[in-house]
Design a protein around this motif. Structure first.
Motif, PDB file in Angstrom:
ATOM      1  N   TYR A 221      81.522  87.432 160.727  1.00  0.00           N
ATOM      2  CA  TYR A 221      82.550  86.669 160.007  1.00  0.00           C
ATOM      3  C   TYR A 221      82.052  85.276 159.613  1.00  0.00           C
ATOM      4  O   TYR A 221      82.411  84.763 158.553  1.00  0.00           O
ATOM      5  N   GLN A 222      81.220  84.657 160.446  1.00  0.00           N
ATOM      6  CA  GLN A 222      80.697  83.330 160.087  1.00  0.00           C
ATOM      7  C   GLN A 222      79.768  83.429 158.885  1.00  0.00           C
ATOM      8  O   GLN A 222      79.770  82.567 158.010  1.00  0.00           O
ATOM      9  N   ARG A 223      78.981  84.493 158.823  1.00  0.00           N
ATOM     10  CA  ARG A 223      78.097  84.718 157.676  1.00  0.00           C
ATOM     11  C   ARG A 223      78.921  84.892 156.396  1.00  0.00           C
ATOM     12  O   ARG A 223      78.592  84.351 155.348  1.00  0.00           O
ATOM     13  N   ARG A 224      80.030  85.639 156.499  1.00  0.00           N
ATOM     14  CA  ARG A 224      80.884  85.829 155.315  1.00  0.00           C
ATOM     15  C   ARG A 224      81.551  84.525 154.902  1.00  0.00           C
ATOM     16  O   ARG A 224      81.684  84.235 153.710  1.00  0.00           O
ATOM     17  N   MET A 225      81.978  83.726 155.882  1.00  0.00           N
ATOM     18  CA  MET A 225      82.584  82.430 155.549  1.00  0.00           C
ATOM     19  C   MET A 225      81.551  81.554 154.830  1.00  0.00           C
ATOM     20  O   MET A 225      81.874  80.874 153.848  1.00  0.00           O
ATOM     21  N   ASN A 226      80.309  81.582 155.294  1.00  0.00           N
ATOM     22  CA  ASN A 226      79.238  80.831 154.653  1.00  0.00           C
ATOM     23  C   ASN A 226      79.030  81.320 153.213  1.00  0.00           C
ATOM     24  O   ASN A 226      78.840  80.510 152.300  1.00  0.00           O
ATOM     25  N   ALA A 227      79.089  82.640 153.015  1.00  0.00           N
ATOM     26  CA  ALA A 227      78.910  83.210 151.680  1.00  0.00           C
ATOM     27  C   ALA A 227      80.020  82.742 150.734  1.00  0.00           C
ATOM     28  O   ALA A 227      79.757  82.435 149.562  1.00  0.00           O
ATOM     29  N   VAL A 228      81.250  82.674 151.228  1.00  0.00           N
ATOM     30  CA  VAL A 228      82.365  82.193 150.400  1.00  0.00           C
ATOM     31  C   VAL A 228      82.150  80.722 150.029  1.00  0.00           C
ATOM     32  O   VAL A 228      82.332  80.327 148.875  1.00  0.00           O
ATOM     33  N   LEU A 229      81.733  79.926 151.007  1.00  0.00           N
ATOM     34  CA  LEU A 229      81.468  78.507 150.732  1.00  0.00           C
ATOM     35  C   LEU A 229      80.314  78.343 149.754  1.00  0.00           C
ATOM     36  O   LEU A 229      80.366  77.501 148.851  1.00  0.00           O
ATOM     37  N   ARG A 230      79.264  79.157 149.899  1.00  0.00           N
ATOM     38  CA  ARG A 230      78.134  79.095 148.969  1.00  0.00           C
ATOM     39  C   ARG A 230      78.572  79.455 147.553  1.00  0.00           C
ATOM     40  O   ARG A 230      78.207  78.808 146.589  1.00  0.00           O
ATOM     41  N   SER A 231      79.382  80.500 147.428  1.00  0.00           N
ATOM     42  CA  SER A 231      79.879  80.906 146.116  1.00  0.00           C
ATOM     43  C   SER A 231      80.679  79.782 145.464  1.00  0.00           C
ATOM     44  O   SER A 231      80.519  79.488 144.279  1.00  0.00           O
ATOM     45  N   TYR A 232      81.539  79.146 146.242  1.00  0.00           N
ATOM     46  CA  TYR A 232      82.319  78.013 145.731  1.00  0.00           C
ATOM     47  C   TYR A 232      81.390  76.889 145.263  1.00  0.00           C
ATOM     48  O   TYR A 232      81.563  76.319 144.195  1.00  0.00           O
ATOM     49  N   MET A 233      80.378  76.577 146.083  1.00  0.00           N
ATOM     50  CA  MET A 233      79.440  75.517 145.745  1.00  0.00           C
ATOM     51  C   MET A 233      78.708  75.829 144.431  1.00  0.00           C
ATOM     52  O   MET A 233      78.623  74.975 143.541  1.00  0.00           O
ATOM     53  N   LEU A 234      78.207  77.064 144.303  1.00  0.00           N
ATOM     54  CA  LEU A 234      77.471  77.440 143.091  1.00  0.00           C
ATOM     55  C   LEU A 234      78.360  77.401 141.859  1.00  0.00           C
ATOM     56  O   LEU A 234      77.937  76.937 140.795  1.00  0.00           O
TER      57      LEU A 234
END
Length: 88
Positions: free
Chosen positions: A57-70
């Motif tokens: 779940y932490q990896r997925r949360m990071n992926a969501v944050l990365r997507s937002y950043m990009l």
């Protein structure tokens, strides 16, 4: 493993749900960056949602944050290009 064994293993893996029909022709190899441990406060329901998805779940949360950043970076770049064209 044979191709059919690999396919069967992928079919039974819940993390692969929805990705089996993915067009891998456009996939890019990405080497993950270094992770930094932090403490972050999130809403109870947000954390519950990601935890309900299971391990990682932490990896997925990071992926969501990365997507937002990009997306934000792309939006900013488009805005800068528009501003530059307007100024010309």
């Amino acid at each position: 493993m044979t191709e059919s064994e690999i396919e069967a293993a992928a079919q039974s893996d819940p993390d692969w749900e929805g990705l089996l029909d993915f067009d891998w022709q456009s996939a890019e190899v990405v080497i993950p960056g270094k992770k930094v441990p932090i403490s972050i406060r999130v809403d109870v329901d947000v954390l519950a949602y990601f935890k309900e998805l299971g391990a990682g779940y932490q990896r997925r949360m990071n992926a969501v944050l990365r997507s937002y950043m990009l997306q934000s970076q792309r939006s900013e770049a488009r805005g800068l290009r528009r501003a530059k064209k307007t100024a010309e």
